[in-house]
Design a protein around this motif. Sequence first.
Motif, PDB file in Angstrom:
ATOM      1  N   GLY A 155       0.984  -1.253   0.028  1.00  0.00           N
ATOM      2  CA  GLY A 155      -0.121  -0.098  -0.053  1.00  0.00           C
ATOM      3  C   GLY A 155       0.871   1.398   0.078  1.00  0.00           C
ATOM      4  N   LYS A 159       1.493   3.002  -5.911  1.00  0.00           N
ATOM      5  CA  LYS A 159       1.375   4.153  -6.677  1.00  0.00           C
ATOM      6  C   LYS A 159       2.606   4.579  -7.348  1.00  0.00           C
ATOM      7  CE  LYS A 159      -2.603   6.747  -4.561  1.00  0.00           C
ATOM      8  NZ  LYS A 159      -2.985   7.966  -4.305  1.00  0.00           N
TER       9      LYS A 159
ATOM     10  N   ASP B 122      -4.312  10.477 -10.011  1.00  0.00           N
ATOM     11  CA  ASP B 122      -5.461  11.178  -8.975  1.00  0.00           C
ATOM     12  C   ASP B 122      -6.545  11.286 -10.183  1.00  0.00           C
ATOM     13  OD1 ASP B 122      -3.714  11.843  -7.054  1.00  0.00           O
ATOM     14  OD2 ASP B 122      -3.265  14.030  -7.632  1.00  0.00           O
ATOM     15  N   VAL B 125      -8.213   7.484 -10.067  1.00  0.00           N
ATOM     16  CA  VAL B 125      -8.727   7.280  -8.924  1.00  0.00           C
ATOM     17  C   VAL B 125      -9.710   7.946  -8.620  1.00  0.00           C
ATOM     18  CG1 VAL B 125      -8.066   7.080  -6.209  1.00  0.00           C
ATOM     19  CG2 VAL B 125      -6.465   6.325  -7.897  1.00  0.00           C
ATOM     20  N   TYR B 129     -14.111   6.651  -7.870  1.00  0.00           N
ATOM     21  CA  TYR B 129     -15.225   6.989  -6.794  1.00  0.00           C
ATOM     22  C   TYR B 129     -16.388   7.653  -7.215  1.00  0.00           C
ATOM     23  CZ  TYR B 129     -11.588   5.250  -3.656  1.00  0.00           C
ATOM     24  OH  TYR B 129     -10.910   4.616  -3.011  1.00  0.00           O
ATOM     25  N   SER B 149     -10.908  -0.447  -5.321  1.00  0.00           N
ATOM     26  CA  SER B 149     -10.078   0.446  -6.142  1.00  0.00           C
ATOM     27  C   SER B 149      -8.531  -0.362  -6.168  1.00  0.00           C
ATOM     28  CB  SER B 149      -9.668   1.857  -5.418  1.00  0.00           C
ATOM     29  OG  SER B 149      -8.526   2.284  -5.828  1.00  0.00           O
ATOM     30  N   ASN B 152      -6.094   1.908  -4.197  1.00  0.00           N
ATOM     31  CA  ASN B 152      -6.347   2.148  -2.754  1.00  0.00           C
ATOM     32  C   ASN B 152      -6.206   0.846  -2.097  1.00  0.00           C
ATOM     33  OD1 ASN B 152      -5.775   4.870  -3.063  1.00  0.00           O
ATOM     34  ND2 ASN B 152      -7.751   5.315  -3.164  1.00  0.00           N
ATOM     35  N   ASN B 153      -6.755  -0.174  -2.589  1.00  0.00           N
ATOM     36  CA  ASN B 153      -7.020  -1.557  -1.845  1.00  0.00           C
ATOM     37  C   ASN B 153      -5.914  -2.496  -2.473  1.00  0.00           C
ATOM     38  OD1 ASN B 153     -10.317  -0.881  -2.633  1.00  0.00           O
ATOM     39  ND2 ASN B 153      -9.417  -0.679  -0.671  1.00  0.00           N
TER      40      ASN B 153
END
Lengths: 367, 367
Positions: A155, A159, B122, B125, B129, B149, B152-153
């Motif tokens: 995590g 990115k 950005d 992601v 949402y 995601s 994020n996950n």
Amino acid sequence: MIVTPWKVSGDVDYNRLIERFGTRPLIRGLLDRLGRHAGHLHLQLRRGIFFSHRDLDWWLDMYEAGQPVGLYTGRGPSGPVHLGHLLPWFFTKYLQDAFGAELYFQMTDDEKFLIHPDLSLDDTVGYTYENALDLIACGLDPEKTHIISDVNNIGHLYKLALRVAKRVTYSTIKAVFGLTDSDNIGIIWFPAIQAVPCFIQSAREGRNVAVLIPAAIDQDPYWRMTRDIAEKLGYYKPAQMHAKFLPGLGRGGKMSASMPETAIFTIDPPEAAAKKVMSAFTGGRPTVREQQELGGDPSICTIYAYYYYLFEEDDAKLAKLERDCRSGAIICGECKARLAEIIKRFLADFQRKREKARDLLDQFLLK
Amino acid sequence: MIVTPWKVSGDVDYNRLIERFGTRPLIRGLLDRLGRHAGHLHLQLRRGIFFSHRDLDWWLDMYEAGQPVGLYTGRGPSGPVHLGHLLPWFFTKYLQDAFGAELYFQMTDDEKFLIHPDLSLDDTVGYTYENALDLIACGLDPEKTHIISDVNNIGHLYKLALRVAKRVTYSTIKAVFGLTDSDNIGIIWFPAIQAVPCFIQSAREGRNVAVLIPAAIDQDPYWRMTRDIAEKLGYYKPAQMHAKFLPGLGRGGKMSASMPETAIFTIDPPEAAAKKVMSAFTGGRPTVREQQELGGDPSICTIYAYYYYLFEEDDAKLAKLERDCRSGAIICGECKARLAEIIKRFLADFQRKREKARDLLDQFLLK
């Protein structure tokens, strides 16, 4: 000779590696600058164990100009740690003390899972935390050291890894690492993960940090690739210092976990390690008498190498040992027995520190 | 015709795709079984919009035998959602209601970053949402829906992805997806990530779950690859149902976000969407008079397609519309105006649900 991140074999000619990899030799002026900041010149610098670099001069310029600097090194956790692994870690502690730098230490438990057919993720992640004890036992600063498990800390990495990966084609990976179409897609992706700690401190602190990577020379392909894309991502190219490999106890070759009888593991019972030392390949003659007459050859002797790389801090004593060997004044049995004692004491002490590290582990893990 | 996960062009011949991909047609017996469990046969089944499958019979067997079953579908979040995206989501809700199944919904914000030169993380992601609101507005069950995601996950995905990646070579990826050496190493790795939701429910629940993937046919290569390695990892092969593409409002081709004038986005102001409908390509004749004499051709008409795919639930009314078109009893202006009204009402209602979804979002995110 073959020197890649996954295989090192043959007689390693370090000067040829400097040419082949396009790095630069660690010259006197740089050593002096390092020594000035550290207060003393580390054994591994005095003796050319760290022998090559990229942009170390720039990294020192940055430090001297008051710019933020950081350190990055790592380990592929596929088994227990041996003395060859400790070598650059001891040196990394020296750098951390000298420069007060944050250290990001990457445990590539994903890579080791991907390349070893027989290792499970539980195996490699388990080694991450076991090997971390060895790292901590080297005396690093818990306030400034961040141990990364690729698997458990993904995590924090993904990115940045995606940003790297978007800039790197398979053609590049093929050329730089010699991977082929029958390699798995995980190991093709992995260089993006290994690049991340070059940038993670900058990303976390929101400012550009000059990063220095002290590591064995076989890791160089990763940094060549990373340097090519660093500035495109808005970061500095990482600087590097390259170490030689600690020889194993057998005839030729680096210390390797795949030949446990010629490697000294930090978790070896001290008596067992002493036995390995007593069976080591030396530069001695077939008989004591010949040796007393003709002298030994420390340049091919693994016992001498251990004094040289790790266990004889005093340069004058080391020089005397070499002279005594060449003159036949000391014979192998005696020299081995003395090293065996030193290593027994070293291991007993290291193993105490390593056990204490279990309580400290959490402080060192990346948060 | 070209049908890959990244490009669909030409006239899509769905029967040829069944042959080319080696899937099976959705036959009457399977439809009956689905309808029996759901209580009714969904419009998209009655009209062959879902037209092909792999192992749906097995998946139904598992369900009927009381074994755990799950659903998986997803979205590449590279922009706003249009009606073409909603099509399989509406159907997925039908399946979730019918089978009481958990749904893992993957937002591939990593993939979209990797393939679109101009999109940042950005951006993608952010779309995850935003697009999730559209999904929620389709009426899925918050207790049984888990939106992932990738970015994020990743902590939930990486271990499984590594286990997949270790089993898949670059040669396979090249053959299955047509990737080349100049593609980036992220997109080469990505199929391992897209495979994960096939297994994630099994991994989380510690038991083998039979997973069905309702999705457009262009995603099929992912599941071919995944099916090849599923059993080696100890999981079931995922079953699939394949949908046709919703046509755009222009002449030929699927609805595509890259041609916004021929796509109806869920966030389009209803009046703007109505205007797009009024400018749509139809099966009409050059003049009203000709049309009244010769009739129109609904088989090439985008307006008719929208009634067929989405907006005329009543089969008898749809059949009458087709007859009236062919006979010239109804002309295009009238038919368009009626659809424009329907779509305006649909969007106004959907947009209300979509705004309400902001408060529900957190309940739907993978924990």
